[in-house]
Design a protein around this motif. Structure first.
Motif, PDB file in Angstrom:
ATOM      1  N   ARG A 165       0.806  -1.221   0.000  1.00 55.03           N
ATOM      2  CA  ARG A 165       0.000   0.000   0.000  1.00 55.03           C
ATOM      3  C   ARG A 165       0.844   1.278   0.000  1.00 55.03           C
ATOM      4  N   VAL A 166       2.150   1.152   0.214  1.00 58.46           N
ATOM      5  CA  VAL A 166       2.989   2.354   0.227  1.00 58.46           C
ATOM      6  C   VAL A 166       3.872   2.463  -1.010  1.00 58.46           C
ATOM      7  N   PHE A 167       3.809   1.484  -1.902  1.00 58.89           N
ATOM      8  CA  PHE A 167       4.522   1.590  -3.172  1.00 58.89           C
ATOM      9  C   PHE A 167       3.664   2.352  -4.173  1.00 58.89           C
ATOM     10  N   ASN A 168       4.280   3.297  -4.890  1.00 54.26           N
ATOM     11  CA  ASN A 168       3.598   3.913  -6.021  1.00 54.26           C
ATOM     12  C   ASN A 168       4.633   4.339  -7.052  1.00 54.26           C
ATOM     13  N   ASP A 169       4.168   4.866  -8.167  1.00 56.54           N
ATOM     14  CA  ASP A 169       5.059   5.176  -9.278  1.00 56.54           C
ATOM     15  C   ASP A 169       5.962   6.375  -9.004  1.00 56.54           C
ATOM     16  N   GLU A 170       5.510   7.323  -8.162  1.00 51.03           N
ATOM     17  CA  GLU A 170       6.265   8.553  -7.950  1.00 51.03           C
ATOM     18  C   GLU A 170       7.274   8.430  -6.822  1.00 51.03           C
ATOM     19  N   ARG A 171       6.830   7.971  -5.685  1.00 59.79           N
ATOM     20  CA  ARG A 171       7.721   7.803  -4.530  1.00 59.79           C
ATOM     21  C   ARG A 171       7.100   6.774  -3.598  1.00 59.79           C
ATOM     22  N   ASN A 172       7.954   6.170  -2.777  1.00 64.21           N
ATOM     23  CA  ASN A 172       7.453   5.195  -1.824  1.00 64.21           C
ATOM     24  C   ASN A 172       7.094   5.866  -0.512  1.00 64.21           C
ATOM     25  N   GLY A 173       6.202   5.238   0.219  1.00 70.34           N
ATOM     26  CA  GLY A 173       5.662   5.854   1.421  1.00 70.34           C
ATOM     27  C   GLY A 173       6.384   5.462   2.689  1.00 70.34           C
ATOM     28  N   ILE A 174       5.627   5.494   3.777  1.00 72.89           N
ATOM     29  CA  ILE A 174       6.171   5.296   5.122  1.00 72.89           C
ATOM     30  C   ILE A 174       5.451   4.132   5.778  1.00 72.89           C
ATOM     31  N   LEU A 175       6.211   3.208   6.361  1.00 72.09           N
ATOM     32  CA  LEU A 175       5.661   2.047   7.036  1.00 72.09           C
ATOM     33  C   LEU A 175       5.988   2.150   8.522  1.00 72.09           C
ATOM     34  N   LEU A 176       4.955   2.103   9.360  1.00 74.88           N
ATOM     35  CA  LEU A 176       5.113   2.173  10.809  1.00 74.88           C
ATOM     36  C   LEU A 176       4.919   0.777  11.382  1.00 74.88           C
ATOM     37  N   LEU A 177       5.905   0.280  12.123  1.00 72.77           N
ATOM     38  CA  LEU A 177       5.896  -1.098  12.614  1.00 72.77           C
ATOM     39  C   LEU A 177       5.912  -1.104  14.134  1.00 72.77           C
ATOM     40  N   ASP A 178       4.871  -1.672  14.732  1.00 79.15           N
ATOM     41  CA  ASP A 178       4.739  -1.701  16.187  1.00 79.15           C
ATOM     42  C   ASP A 178       5.099  -3.092  16.704  1.00 79.15           C
ATOM     43  N   GLU A 179       6.304  -3.235  17.246  1.00 80.87           N
ATOM     44  CA  GLU A 179       6.779  -4.492  17.843  1.00 80.87           C
ATOM     45  C   GLU A 179       6.545  -5.693  16.908  1.00 80.87           C
ATOM     46  N   PRO A 180       7.091  -5.677  15.704  1.00 78.58           N
ATOM     47  CA  PRO A 180       6.782  -6.740  14.740  1.00 78.58           C
ATOM     48  C   PRO A 180       7.312  -8.119  15.108  1.00 78.58           C
ATOM     49  N   THR A 181       8.248  -8.199  16.061  1.00 73.32           N
ATOM     50  CA  THR A 181       8.813  -9.510  16.401  1.00 73.32           C
ATOM     51  C   THR A 181       8.540  -9.900  17.847  1.00 73.32           C
ATOM     52  N   ALA A 182       7.589  -9.233  18.493  1.00 74.55           N
ATOM     53  CA  ALA A 182       7.385  -9.421  19.932  1.00 74.55           C
ATOM     54  C   ALA A 182       7.081 -10.869  20.305  1.00 74.55           C
ATOM     55  N   ALA A 183       6.321 -11.591  19.470  1.00 73.71           N
ATOM     56  CA  ALA A 183       5.911 -12.951  19.818  1.00 73.71           C
ATOM     57  C   ALA A 183       6.599 -14.003  18.953  1.00 73.71           C
TER      58      ALA A 183
END
Length: 263
Positions: A165-183
């Motif tokens: 959802r953050v890839f596009n033709d002009e520029r790439n976006g921002i991904l916010l990751l909340d504790e992705p490896t906690a479990a």
């Protein structure tokens, strides 16, 4: 033109008399992984919610690719190119991988069936396969229900859904990751770590909230530490070490900005 994908200037967040964030200045560049560290109650989750549009700051400015933004809701942040991957993943367990990757952007069948809302599952599987290949991700078959996946595979699907959802033709976006490896265990954590690094290499700006210091040191380009709502450190990962980070997190080490606070 700035190469910063996301900037926060002077962000305050008050809950009545409680100041959860105090004058936070943060910037993350395109293709950079910024680690956001701090103890429980340091303000990390609150800051993520401000970035993702879930909370509106009491004061301060948010800029996305140099343009000032005001987020009234998470939908506004999504429209600006910001995606949040929550700790609980927000996946639909009974549905397959392709359906989860396509949530909110379903491909409808052509003609009357599409008008009636019927989904073209084959087209979604093809698109999902192509998107996963672009990300360099290998997981189970697109038809496998999410409830049958391992913890690491589920996390990869959640990350991939945000990334697509953050890839596009002009520029790439921002991904916010909340504790992705906690479990996750060691091998699953390595899988997620590799994907985060790959996303950054493809131009996505990532903000990673974690308590896992080895993960932060391994995957982050730069690390910011919060302590009781204030930024106490902002330093390239290559220029610091675990003991220094622990000191800033616990308050045993003076803030890098102590002179500014005194002034």
């Amino acid at each position: 033109m700035t190469d910063n994908a996301l900037e926060l200037h002077g962000v305050d967040m008050h809950y009545g008399y409680v100041r959860a964030l105090d004058g936070i200045d943060i910037a993350v560049r395109q293709g950079e992984v910024l680690g956001l560290l701090g103890d429980n109650g340091a303000g990390k989750s609150t800051l993520l919610k401000v970035m993702s549009g879930a909370h509106q700051p009491t004061n301060g400015e948010i800029r996305v690719h140099g343009a000032e933004k005001t987020f009234g809701s998470p939908a506004d942040a999504t429209h600006a190119g910001i995606q949040m991957v929550y700790q609980d993943l927000a996946l639909v367990d009974a549905q397959d991988i392709a359906t989860n990757l396509s949530l909110g952007r379903e491909i409808l069948r052509k003609g009357l069936l599409g008008w009636l809302g019927f989904v073209d599952h084959k087209a979604q599987r093809r698109r999902s396969t192509e998107e996963m290949e672009k990300l360099g991700v290998r997981t189970a078959a697109m038809t496998r229900p999410v409830e049958m996946l391992s913890g690491g595979q589920r996390q990869v699907v959640a990350l991939a859904r945000g990334a697509t959802r953050v890839f596009n033709d002009e520029r790439n976006g921002i991904l916010l990751l909340d504790e992705p490896t906690a479990a996750l265990g060691y091998e699953q954590t390595q899988q997620v770590q590799a994907l985060v690094r790959r996303l950054a290499d493809q131009g996505v700006a990532c903000v990673l909230v974690t308590h896992n210091l080895p993960l932060a040191m391994a995957v982050c380009d730069r690390i910011t530490v919060l302590n009781r709502g204030r930024k106490v450190a902002d330093i390239p990962a290559a220029e610091t070490e675990n003991d220094h980070l622990v000191g800033w997190i616990t308050g045993a080490r003076p803030s890098m900005f102590a002179s500014e606070e005194a002034a």
